[in-house]
Design an enzyme around this catalytic site. Structure first.
Site, PDB file in Angstrom:
ATOM      1  CG  HIS A   1     -16.034   6.966  -6.893  1.00 59.82           C
ATOM      2  ND1 HIS A   1     -15.279   7.773  -6.636  1.00 59.82           N
ATOM      3  CD2 HIS A   1     -15.586   5.776  -7.159  1.00 59.82           C
ATOM      4  CE1 HIS A   1     -14.094   7.148  -6.282  1.00 59.82           C
ATOM      5  NE2 HIS A   1     -14.109   5.788  -6.612  1.00 59.82           N
TER       6      HIS A   1
ATOM      7  CG  HIS B   1     -14.570   0.541  -6.461  1.00 61.72           C
ATOM      8  ND1 HIS B   1     -13.613   0.444  -7.396  1.00 61.72           N
ATOM      9  CD2 HIS B   1     -14.532   1.786  -6.007  1.00 61.72           C
ATOM     10  CE1 HIS B   1     -13.049   1.935  -7.442  1.00 61.72           C
ATOM     11  NE2 HIS B   1     -13.373   2.645  -6.351  1.00 61.72           N
ATOM     12  CG  PHE B   2     -21.348  -2.541  -7.868  1.00 63.51           C
ATOM     13  CD1 PHE B   2     -21.150  -1.835  -6.665  1.00 63.51           C
ATOM     14  CD2 PHE B   2     -22.500  -2.289  -8.476  1.00 63.51           C
ATOM     15  CE1 PHE B   2     -22.217  -1.035  -6.093  1.00 63.51           C
ATOM     16  CE2 PHE B   2     -23.789  -1.459  -8.103  1.00 63.51           C
ATOM     17  CZ  PHE B   2     -23.424  -0.848  -6.816  1.00 63.51           C
TER      18      PHE B   2
ATOM     19  CG  ASN C   1     -10.379  -0.491  -9.444  1.00 59.15           C
ATOM     20  OD1 ASN C   1     -11.767  -0.027  -9.783  1.00 59.15           O
ATOM     21  ND2 ASN C   1     -10.011  -0.246  -8.126  1.00 59.15           N
TER      22      ASN C   1
ATOM     23  CG  HIS D   1      -7.517   7.458  -6.746  1.00 58.15           C
ATOM     24  ND1 HIS D   1      -7.909   6.415  -5.979  1.00 58.15           N
ATOM     25  CD2 HIS D   1      -6.474   7.621  -5.945  1.00 58.15           C
ATOM     26  CE1 HIS D   1      -7.560   6.180  -4.870  1.00 58.15           C
ATOM     27  NE2 HIS D   1      -6.330   7.081  -4.784  1.00 58.15           N
TER      28      HIS D   1
ATOM     29  CG  HIS E   1     -11.572   9.578  -3.615  1.00 52.54           C
ATOM     30  ND1 HIS E   1     -10.338   9.948  -4.203  1.00 52.54           N
ATOM     31  CD2 HIS E   1     -12.052   8.398  -4.002  1.00 52.54           C
ATOM     32  CE1 HIS E   1      -9.988   9.034  -4.735  1.00 52.54           C
ATOM     33  NE2 HIS E   1     -10.557   7.942  -4.734  1.00 52.54           N
TER      34      HIS E   1
ATOM     35  CG  ASP F   1     -14.100   4.949  -3.257  1.00 51.00           C
ATOM     36  OD1 ASP F   1     -14.139   4.192  -4.115  1.00 51.00           O
ATOM     37  OD2 ASP F   1     -13.147   5.482  -2.759  1.00 51.00           O
TER      38      ASP F   1
ATOM     39  CG  HIS G   1     -11.919  -5.000   0.517  1.00 52.06           C
ATOM     40  ND1 HIS G   1     -11.257  -5.554  -0.653  1.00 52.06           N
ATOM     41  CD2 HIS G   1     -11.799  -3.544   0.530  1.00 52.06           C
ATOM     42  CE1 HIS G   1     -10.777  -4.445  -1.176  1.00 52.06           C
ATOM     43  NE2 HIS G   1     -11.301  -3.278  -0.467  1.00 52.06           N
TER      44      HIS G   1
END
Length: 445
Positions: free
Chosen positions: A64, A66-67, A98, A183, A241, A311, A315
């Site tokens: 899990h 988000h790259f 996403n 999710h 999660h 997860d 940012h």
């Protein structure tokens, strides 16, 4: 070429014992006991890794992450985050859909694979994202190529909320043989809570109120709905999660149809940590109470939680400014997940054998990943070598993630990742990632 790893304690499949791992090209050729091994048999040209004093683990499989590539590469990209993964003993990742554009078409999915083939330093694959109207594409996905379907039943990052009952029915009907990773947060409840909190605390309430907005009720209602749909349609469901004690009561140990994931953030932090860390630990679903954290940790040992993932969601720090409404949700964790969870081993929360099960064995089993997740003959040589009792303090200079920060900065770890092997190749060693090494696409089922 042959590689020999000797001197360490090998942790795999419930055992923790001395042994010598023999690697030939990309695979583990054999594991032998020291008493039956003749050092004179090592070819002169072979590589020998001395793991004395270390534990030798299967490479971590983070299911899990988000790259951020494509579309948000100012925050992170596949190259930078796979570099961070390698430095943390993570040898395989499954990336979420996403991005911009979202991975909800066959063309967008193939584009991600092409990008990873050029830049990922570890092994990779990508979830296909569900929308309100794309379930018809599921049967065109290659089940040997794609790990599963990612379903956002609550609005989080991006614009992929699936909130129509008829669309959810189609998704749970059409997903097989692929598992659904969901999710689970009820958006209507979240929106109602946000209005109430804003009325009392202003347009951008303090982050400490985030658990009141993305509440236990919102998580529980959505998770109950997902489980009901999975049972109705005999779908394979993995709830991402899980963050509340109430949700955890919905899961049973050793249930292979409906399983739960805990993330490193929800295991490390609780709502009391907002006072010190603020929006650096703002994630969706929210970090909850100390009681929720305690129960989640119990679930690691008793089998109700099947996998630990990160997860990982980087940012820029400028995007983390503000409160509940303005600050972005997500934190970078992939580089430090293993050493952080090894601290729970030191604390007696779980054993190192159980950690390996949750972070390597079970991810491989759950998604039926071929030749990964175990240290045994015939497996790909994905290996993390970690040293206990080797204190070091995390500074910004240690961070490989492109975003350049971590909520764990200033923390002193007791464990150190010394070396990471991916497909038999040393991709990370004592602070250095091989910039030229490229991982492989994972194969499933």
């Amino acid at each position: 070429m042959k590689t020999f790893i000797s001197g360490g304690r090998i942790v795999s499949e419930g055992k923790c014992q001395e042994g010598i791992i023999i690697i030939e090209d990309e695979e583990i050729a054999d594991i032998v006991q020291p008493s039956s091994f003749d050092p004179q048999s090592i070819p002169q040209e072979a590589q020998v890794i001395d793991a004395t004093g270390c534990y030798v683990l299967p490479g971590i499989i983070d299911t899990h992450v988000h790259f951020r590539e494509p579309g948000m590469t100012e925050k992170a990209d596949i190259e930078s985050e796979s570099r961070a993964a390698a430095a943390g003993g993570v040898t395989s990742f499954l990336d979420m859909p996403n991005t911009v554009p979202p991975t909800t078409t066959l063309e967008a999915l193939e584009d991600k694979f092409q990008r990873a083939a050029r830049s990922s330093h570890v092994n990779y694959s990508f979830f296909f994202g569900a929308t309100n109207d794309n379930a018809g594409l599921f049967q065109r996905l290659d089940p040997h190529h794609v790990p599963g379907i990612k379903l956002f039943m609550g609005s989080s990052t991006g614009n992929m909320l699936v909130d129509r009952d008829e669309a959810l029915e189609r998704i749970f009907q059409a997903a097989a043989p692929l598992p659904i990773m969901a999710h689970c947060e009820d958006t209507a409840i979240i929106n109602r809570n946000m209005q109430t909190v804003k009325a009392g605390y202003g347009d951008d309430p303090d982050v400490s109120l985030h658990p009141l907005i993305r509440s236990e009720e919102a998580c529980l209602a959505s998770t109950q709905k997902a489980i009901a749909l999975a049972r109705k349609h005999h779908a394979r469901l993995h709830v991402a999660h899980v963050s509340t004690a109430e949700e955890l009561e919905l899961f049973q140990p050793n249930n292979t149809q409906i399983t739960a994931e805990a993330t490193v953030g929800h295991l490390l932090f609780n709502s009391q940590d907002y006072a010190q860390l603020g929006t650096r630990i703002k994630v969706n679903p929210a970090i909850k109470s100390p009681v929720d954290q305690f129960i989640l940790r119990q679930g690691l040992a008793d089998g109700r939680i099947t996998t630990i993932a990160t997860d990982h969601a980087p940012h820029l720090l400028s995007q983390k400014e503000g409160g509940c409404a303005r600050a972005a949700s997500g934190m970078p964790m992939v580089q430090f997940s293993l050493v952080a969870m090894l601290e729970l081993v030191d604390a007696g929360v779980l054993t190192i054998r159980r950690l390996v099960e949750l972070m390597a064995h079970n991810p491989a089993r759950l998604f039926n990943i071929r030749q990964r997740g175990f240290l045994r003959k015939g497996q790909k040589a994905d290996i993390a070598i970690v040293r206990p009792n080797s204190p070091w303090t995390l500074t910004q200079a240690d961070i490989e993630s492109k975003c350049g920060w971590s909520p764990l900065e200033g923390h002193t770890f007791n464990w150190r990742v010394e070396q990471t092997l991916c497909n038999g190749h040393t991709v990370y060693c004592n602070g250095h990632v091989d910039p030229d090494f490229i991982g492989q696409p994972l194969v499933f089922r």
